[in-house]
Design a protein around this motif. Structure first.
Motif, PDB file in Angstrom:
ATOM      1  N   PHE A 154       1.801  10.194  10.176  1.00 22.66           N
ATOM      2  CA  PHE A 154       0.650  10.051  11.077  1.00 22.66           C
ATOM      3  C   PHE A 154       1.082  10.081  12.544  1.00 22.66           C
ATOM      4  N   LYS A 191       7.221   4.567   5.800  1.00 27.06           N
ATOM      5  CA  LYS A 191       7.017   5.185   4.490  1.00 27.06           C
ATOM      6  C   LYS A 191       6.740   6.683   4.611  1.00 27.06           C
ATOM      7  N   GLY A 244      -2.086  11.831   2.476  1.00 24.39           N
ATOM      8  CA  GLY A 244      -2.832  11.012   3.423  1.00 24.39           C
ATOM      9  C   GLY A 244      -2.980  11.728   4.746  1.00 24.39           C
ATOM     10  N   LEU A 245      -1.910  12.411   5.140  1.00 27.53           N
ATOM     11  CA  LEU A 245      -1.943  13.138   6.411  1.00 27.53           C
ATOM     12  C   LEU A 245      -2.978  14.261   6.368  1.00 27.53           C
ATOM     13  N   GLU A 255       2.234   1.001   8.812  1.00 23.13           N
ATOM     14  CA  GLU A 255       3.353   0.187   8.325  1.00 23.13           C
ATOM     15  C   GLU A 255       3.932  -0.765   9.368  1.00 23.13           C
ATOM     16  N   CYS A 260       4.583   8.670   6.238  1.00 25.76           N
ATOM     17  CA  CYS A 260       3.264   9.285   6.102  1.00 25.76           C
ATOM     18  C   CYS A 260       3.051  10.403   7.107  1.00 25.76           C
ATOM     19  N   PRO A 310      -8.138   7.215   3.934  1.00 24.71           N
ATOM     20  CA  PRO A 310      -7.565   8.085   2.912  1.00 24.71           C
ATOM     21  C   PRO A 310      -6.939   7.293   1.766  1.00 24.71           C
ATOM     22  N   TRP A 363       0.817  -1.214   0.000  1.00 27.03           N
ATOM     23  CA  TRP A 363       0.000   0.000   0.000  1.00 27.03           C
ATOM     24  C   TRP A 363       0.850   1.263   0.000  1.00 27.03           C
ATOM     25  N   CYS A 364       0.304   2.311  -0.608  1.00 27.88           N
ATOM     26  CA  CYS A 364       1.038   3.571  -0.778  1.00 27.88           C
ATOM     27  C   CYS A 364       1.291   4.256   0.562  1.00 27.88           C
ATOM     28  N   PRO A 365       2.291   5.126   0.623  1.00 26.98           N
ATOM     29  CA  PRO A 365       2.470   5.953   1.816  1.00 26.98           C
ATOM     30  C   PRO A 365       1.232   6.836   2.003  1.00 26.98           C
ATOM     31  N   GLY A 366       0.735   6.886   3.230  1.00 24.63           N
ATOM     32  CA  GLY A 366      -0.445   7.707   3.491  1.00 24.63           C
ATOM     33  C   GLY A 366      -1.749   6.962   3.345  1.00 24.63           C
ATOM     34  N   CYS A 367      -1.683   5.716   2.884  1.00 28.16           N
ATOM     35  CA  CYS A 367      -2.887   4.896   2.750  1.00 28.16           C
ATOM     36  C   CYS A 367      -3.355   4.480   4.149  1.00 28.16           C
TER      37      CYS A 367
END
Lengths: 307, 382, 114
Positions: free
Chosen positions: C32, C28, A239-240, C78, C30, A225, A42-46
């Motif tokens: 978060f 990755k 995503g953030l 992740e 993100c 997201p 899965w993509c970063p931010g998913c």
């Protein structure tokens, strides 16, 4: 005819196991993950990883034994969930996770069967199966990750895409109204319906663990997201940014009328546990209405023959 | 309850009911189906019988769901089957592919009617032969059995379950409307006379077990849900552990295994009835209800002193090519009557190799051949 | 405002002190965990991991602030970060004082979010 094959490379188990990353086992959740399968695709931010984490955490909290768990998923980004969890997992065809899981759950009532799939898989190609499984009240825990588009194929319009949203197949805006998933699941007969976003990770864990306790068809929608497929064409940012958006616009309204929780682009998202009722599941009805009568009939027939 | 699963004795039932009884006798305890003429009676019989023997019958929302559900039940460790006819068989094809790829044993009974599309719902056809073989995309080995009578509907449904367990894949019973709706005497044997292959359980410890082992001639025993092997089952190209691997190298191994497990074991699978073939000059190749007519024609011709023979196909797939190839060196012609526009005839022509005449006697569906027609066609080469 | 004494049930409670573990190469980037850590313990580092992302790191001086709430491990898609209970600290008067200022404007973490 004669066949000239290309040379075959036999499976080398030892070499494959050497491939398993050295970091497996470093994280406490790794005991629920198949060795060598992380990093996921899965993509970063998913948000999908968060849903998997929440599922694992709910299993931990409820002490759901791994040996008694089965996860069935369909196709798409969410369909890949099954491949990462270290239990009996089934990655089926597009839209068919629910009927596959129906077969599994009916013959094995000792198993906790979870269906993990996306909005396109469950409500477009598999829409028919979902409403019928809910109507029958098959003992399935359905977790629907809703990212408002078809992510795996590159961001096409889905039945959940809000009206006017842009996707790669609605470049001028979506002309179709979207499904309100909790309303649909409720109308079809689900005994438990909840919606959270990936931002509400703790509430999501709570909802999934509540679903583990229910007998029958439970439905948890998780708004997630998708910065690659849905965020980019709609200028929702990373995503953030989408997670921040959930923090700002979501309103928790437990017990809300499911008909009033439709999601529109950039508008308020109502989250919460909407439905929690009791209803006999398929096997309960089948045992009392069908099996009992069939066996009584078989007995009386047998007596008649003997006499 | 135990005695109810095998109704040993003589019965006067139709082919559809015999398929259902065959399934129950073979240990089938889960049936998911959708009504379709002329296969509905299989489902009806199952609905009445399965609850008596501790099984589950469910009428799904469509054939797609039915096929998916029996795959799920099979992974739950229960032998499962479904029944359908042409249009429903087409709908099942996607999940037939899933069953092939995930090596899931189950049985699909197809009571063929005339197509294409809705066609003649209540009348006979035999046009699903190629659909059974090539219906789902991608390459896989196929086993399809064609019964000619209600008795064979029982026998071959049992055999289909056995093949599906041995070779771990969906197996087809390709009956047709005439066979399905013919009511005849069916003898259900005693338990000790019935050969049933039970589901094999893996013996290896979990860390050594390869659920999709492709090294041997037969697939690995299947680890069902809850058996503690934590197997990942996927329709994606997967390695021997079941992990999806998107490379040509693994695809080569994966698909070759699916094809080879049938191709290399074809001799053990193939069944064909050879009637008056030793000195035959002209051979009729037939299956299903057509084989009954052809048999009448061949017997009539023999009575009149003509050297006619009948090759009755029981396994349509794998096709008994060695028998046809051997016959091709001695006979003058093959007559192939079938209720389609030539499906098996192509297979006969392909294996016979050009040195011998192939006569296709097609019917588009709705009626069956007459013995006289076949006698006439054979007569031209005698 | 000052509390003039410890709460009466202070002995039955403790303050969890967590330790953050970061598996750098899974990250990755993100963001978060950095964004949603309730105590503002994390920030994006300047380092690169093998994938070319910047994994998170502890904010300098925030090592004592992690309360082992586990939100970072829950919200990380992740499986790259988790917390472990380091110690369950006894409650002292100083801690009570800290709590009262935590969400006031003076608090460093609160100011950052604004």
């Amino acid at each position: 005819m004669k066949v000239r094959y290309r040379a075959l490379h036999p499976f080398d188990k030892e070499a494959e196991e050497r491939h398993i990353q050295e970091d497996h086992g470093l994280h406490p959740y790794d005991e629920y993950l198949k060795p060598g399968r992380i990093p996921h695709i899965w993509c970063p931010g998913c948000g999908l990883g968060i849903v998997v984490t929440a599922f694992i955490e709910a299993m931990k909290q409820k002490n759901v034994p791994v040996a008694q768990s089965a996860v069935v998923s369909g196709i798409g980004c969410t369909g890949r969930v099954a491949g990462y969890l270290d239990m009996d997992t089934y990655h089926t065809t597009h839209g068919r996770a629910i009927p596959f899981a129906t077969g599994l759950a009916l013959v094995r009532q000792d198993l906790i069967v979870t269906v993990f799939s996306g909005d396109g898989d469950l409500f477009a190609i598999g829409g028919n199966h979902l409403i019928h499984a809910a109507r029958r009240n098959v003992n399935l825990k359905v977790i629907c990750v809703n990212n408002f588009n078809y992510g795996m194929t590159g961001g096409q319009v889905a039945p959940t895409t809000p009206i006017d949203a842009r996707t790669s197949t609605t470049p001028f805006g979506n002309a179709e109204p979207s499904f309100n998933l909790p309303h649909l699941a409720h109308a079809a007969g689900a005994v438990y319906v909840a919606r959270w976003t990936t931002y509400h990770a703790r509430q999501l864990v709570h909802s999934i663990s509540q679903a583990f306790d229910k007998k029958g068809f439970t439905f948890v929608e998780v708004v997630a997201p998708c910065p690659t497929g849905f965020g980019r064409p709609n200028k929702l940012g990373s995503g953030l940014d989408e997670m921040r958006h959930y923090r700002e616009v979501c309103e928790v309204r437990n017990g809300a009328d499911p008909s009033e929780v439709e999601i529109r682009l950039r508008e308020k998202i109502i989250v919460g546990t909407f439905v929690d009722v009791e209803r006999p599941d398929f096997m309960e009805h089948y045992q009392s209405l069908v099996v009992a009568r069939a066996q009584a009939k078989a007995k009386s027939k047998g007596k008649g023959k003997a006499a | 309850m135990a005695e109810k699963d095998l109704l040993t004795g003589e019965h006067f039932i139709h082919g559809d009911a015999a398929c259902a009884e065959g399934g129950i006798a073979a240990g089938c305890r889960f049936f998911a189906g959708y009504p379709i003429t002329p296969a509905t009676e299989v489902a009806e019989r199952m609905a009445a019988r399965l609850p008596q023997v501790g099984g589950i019958f469910i009428q799904m929302e469509d054939e797609i769901a039915s096929m998916a559900a029996i795959l799920g039940a099979s992974w739950g460790g229960v032998k499962s089957m479904t029944s359908t006819s042409g249009p429903g068989f087409s709908l099942m094809m996607e999940n037939v592919g899933l069953g092939m790829m995930t090596e899931t044993p189950c049985v699909v009974v197809d009571i063929q009617r005339a197509g294409p599309s809705t066609g003649l719902p209540t009348l006979v056809g035999q046009a699903d032969v190629m659909q059974a073989r090539w219906g789902s995309h991608g390459d896989y080995g196929c086993i399809a059995l064609a019964p000619s009578s209600p008795q064979e509907c029982f026998d071959y449904t049992v055999l289909a379950f056995n093949y599906s367990e041995i070779y771990r894949q969906p197996v087809f019973v390709l009956a047709d409307e005439v066979v399905g709706h013919t009511t005849e005497k069916v003898v259900i044997p005693r338990r000790e006379d019935l050969r049933i292959v039970a589901r094999a359980e893996p013996q290896a410890p979990a860390h050594d077990y390869l659920p999709f082992d492709s090294a041997g001639p037969l697939p690995a025993p299947m680890a069902i849900a809850g058996a503690g092997y934590r197997v990942h089952v996927t329709g994606l190209t997967h390695d021997e552990r079941g992990y999806p691997v998107i490379t040509d190298v693994v695809q080569e191994r994966n698909v070759r295994h699916l094809v080879d497990k049938i191709r290399k074991n074809a001799d053990k699978i193939i069944r064909a009835e050879q009637i008056h073939l030793d000195d035959a000059e002209v051979v009729v190749v037939a299956y299903g209800c057509t084989a009954r007519v052809a048999r009448q024609a061949v017997e009539d011709l023999r009575r009149r002193g003509h050297r006619a023979g009948l090759l009755r196909l029981i396994t349509l797939w794998p096709f008994p090519s060695q028998i046809v190839r051997r016959l091709a060196t001695t006979v003058k012609a093959f007559i192939v009557p079938e209720i389609n526009y030539g499906q098996m005839a192509y297979e006969v022509e392909r294996t016979a190799g050009g040195g011998v005449e192939i006569v296709l006697m097609p019917l588009m569906g709705g009626s069956i051949h007459t013995p006289e027609e076949i006698e006439e066609a054979v007569g031209e080469y005698l | 405002m000052r509390f003039w004494r410890l709460p009466l049930d202070a002995e039955h409670h403790s303050i969890p002190r967590g330790e953050v573990h970061i598996i750098d190469n899974r990250c990755k980037g993100c963001g978060f965990c950095v964004e949603f850590c309730p105590n503002g313990c994390l920030r994006e580092s300047k380092r690169f991991n093998v994938k070319g992302y910047h994994p998170p790191e502890m904010v300098y001086g925030a090592e004592e602030d992690c309360g082992d709430c586990g939100l970072c491990s829950l919200i990380c898609p992740e499986f790259a970060i988790y917390t472990q209970l380091k110690e369950a600290k006894k409650i002292t008067e100083d801690d009570i004082q800290k709590v009262t200022t935590r969400y006031s404007r003076k608090d460093r973490r609160y100011a950052k979010k604004r």
